[in-house]
Design a protein around this motif. Structure first.
Motif, short mmCIF file in Angstrom:
data_model
loop_
_atom_site.label_atom_id
_atom_site.label_comp_id
_atom_site.label_asym_id
_atom_site.label_seq_id
_atom_site.Cartn_x
_atom_site.Cartn_y
_atom_site.Cartn_z
N LEU A 130 37.76 32.49 31.80
CA LEU A 130 37.83 33.99 31.94
C LEU A 130 36.79 34.44 32.65
CD1 LEU A 130 39.18 35.17 28.21
CD2 LEU A 130 40.40 34.74 30.76
N LEU A 131 35.66 33.69 32.86
CA LEU A 131 34.46 33.98 33.61
C LEU A 131 34.76 34.00 35.22
CD1 LEU A 131 31.48 31.96 31.93
CD2 LEU A 131 32.26 34.38 31.19
N LEU A 132 35.59 33.45 35.55
CA LEU A 132 36.23 33.33 37.03
C LEU A 132 36.61 34.79 37.50
CD1 LEU A 132 36.60 31.95 39.92
CD2 LEU A 132 38.76 31.20 38.91
N PRO A 133 37.70 35.62 36.79
CA PRO A 133 37.83 36.62 37.19
C PRO A 133 36.82 37.74 37.12
CG PRO A 133 39.20 35.95 35.53
CD PRO A 133 38.52 34.83 35.85
N LEU A 134 36.08 37.42 35.92
CA LEU A 134 34.85 38.49 35.72
C LEU A 134 33.87 38.34 36.83
CD1 LEU A 134 33.73 40.32 33.66
CD2 LEU A 134 32.38 38.49 32.59
N LEU A 138 34.39 37.62 40.10
CA LEU A 138 35.42 38.12 40.98
C LEU A 138 35.34 39.62 40.94
CD1 LEU A 138 38.33 35.62 41.44
CD2 LEU A 138 36.31 35.75 42.89
N VAL A 139 35.47 40.13 39.94
CA VAL A 139 35.51 41.61 39.52
C VAL A 139 34.14 42.09 40.06
CG1 VAL A 139 35.41 43.61 37.68
CG2 VAL A 139 37.35 41.93 37.83
N ALA A 140 32.91 41.38 39.82
CA ALA A 140 31.42 41.88 39.87
C ALA A 140 31.32 42.01 41.31
CB ALA A 140 30.67 41.00 39.16
N PHE A 141 31.95 40.56 42.10
CA PHE A 141 31.63 40.83 43.46
C PHE A 141 32.37 41.88 44.10
CE2 PHE A 141 33.45 39.50 47.44
CZ PHE A 141 32.36 39.42 48.28
N VAL A 142 33.47 42.21 43.77
CA VAL A 142 34.39 43.39 44.45
C VAL A 142 33.58 44.69 44.40
CG1 VAL A 142 36.77 44.73 44.62
CG2 VAL A 142 36.36 41.95 44.46
N VAL A 143 33.46 44.83 43.09
CA VAL A 143 32.46 46.07 42.60
C VAL A 143 31.30 46.29 43.55
CG1 VAL A 143 31.41 47.46 40.95
CG2 VAL A 143 33.47 46.49 40.24
N TYR A 144 30.42 45.17 43.50
CA TYR A 144 29.36 45.19 44.52
C TYR A 144 29.46 45.48 45.75
CZ TYR A 144 25.34 43.53 46.68
OH TYR A 144 24.07 43.53 47.46
N ASP A 145 30.54 44.52 46.35
CA ASP A 145 30.74 44.68 47.88
C ASP A 145 31.22 46.23 48.11
OD1 ASP A 145 31.20 43.30 50.34
OD2 ASP A 145 33.31 44.19 50.24
N THR A 146 32.08 46.68 47.27
CA THR A 146 32.71 48.06 47.79
C THR A 146 32.19 49.23 47.14
OG1 THR A 146 34.25 47.98 45.69
CG2 THR A 146 35.00 46.86 47.75
N ALA A 164 44.03 40.62 39.54
CA ALA A 164 44.84 40.78 38.47
C ALA A 164 45.71 39.66 38.38
CB ALA A 164 45.59 42.18 38.92
N ALA A 165 46.38 39.07 39.67
CA ALA A 165 47.35 37.99 39.52
C ALA A 165 46.68 36.74 39.07
CB ALA A 165 47.89 37.72 41.00
N LEU A 166 45.44 36.48 39.57
CA LEU A 166 44.74 35.43 39.06
C LEU A 166 44.54 35.40 37.65
CD1 LEU A 166 41.68 33.64 40.67
CD2 LEU A 166 41.49 34.24 38.20
#
Length: 231
Positions: A59-63, A65-73, A98-100
């Motif tokens: 579950l750390l993988l989507p977490l 990815l969420v951190a990266f998208v938040v940081y980037d956007t 979400a699909a991942l």
């Protein structure tokens, strides 16, 4: 265990539900590819024993990815995602995550388990059981148990059979390799429903695009009416 086909079926439903006006064959393809990423750890078990359902099912993988998208956007001055793909890219990024999670990891977590917090915590967990209301016992559920009879298995003592690595250690020459497609009637039903929903949505989008093109073509072909004030 759910097959990759079942994972893709769930990912397709998530894509149809969440992509909204950005839904098309290309964005759907991105979402479906993201759905299959967790199952790539099926190919790592020969190098890293026990890594299936652990390396990319954590579950750390989507977490992350969420951190990266938040940081980037939201945080960094220049967003790579917005700069290259605009709002469409941001939406597809969130839906892909979400699909991942929902299509790639959850079907395994809610059947026979994943190593949910690997590598921070090496233990396989499964959320399965039943929930019911009894006239004598009240509400009964076995999905979540605070105490278990035995410790959770780890990557060092647990092996999920896959078509790539059917048995722990060296496989005998006559080993049977099974690539599951649908392990139950429920899974087959899910695949059929998802196929119908995704196919229908693609057909609707294609028909809508053709209709819009025809309307624009007719509008462009219509001569503009002239008005001479001296007449």
């Amino acid at each position: 265990m759910p097959s990759t086909l079942v994972h893709v079926a769930v990912g397709g439903l998530i894509g149809v539900a969440l992509l909204g006006r950005w839904f098309d064959a290309r964005t759907l393809a991105v979402v479906l590819v993201a759905t299959t990423i967790p199952d790539l750890d099926s190919f790592t078990t020969t190098i890293l024993p026990g890594s299936h359902r652990a390396l990319f099912h954590t579950l750390l993988l989507p977490l992350l990815l969420v951190a990266f998208v938040v940081y980037d956007t939201r945080i960094r001055r220049y967003s790579v995602i917005k700069g290259r793909w605009g709002t469409r890219g941001v939406v597809v990024s969130w839906v892909a995550i979400a699909a991942l999670l929902g299509g790639g990891i959850f079907p395994d977590l809610f059947t026979n388990g994943v190593n949910a917090f690997y590598p921070v915590h090496d233990a396989f967990y499964a959320v399965n059981g039943h929930a019911e209301w009894s006239s004598t016992r009240g509400f009964v559920q076995t999905f979540f148990e605070v105490r278990t009879a035995s410790p959770a298995p780890t990557t060092s003592d647990f092996h999920y059979s896959t078509v790539v690595d059917p048995t722990p250690g060296a496989d005998p020459e006559d080993v049977e390799r099974i690539a599951p497609l649908a392990s139950s009637g429920l899974e087959l039903m899910l695949v059929i429903i998802s196929t119908g929903v995704v196919t229908s949505r693609l057909a609707i989008e294609r028909l809508s695009a053709r209709t819009s093109y025809r309307v624009r073509s007719r509008a462009d072909a219509t001569p503009e009416s002239s008005h001479d004030p001296e007449q």
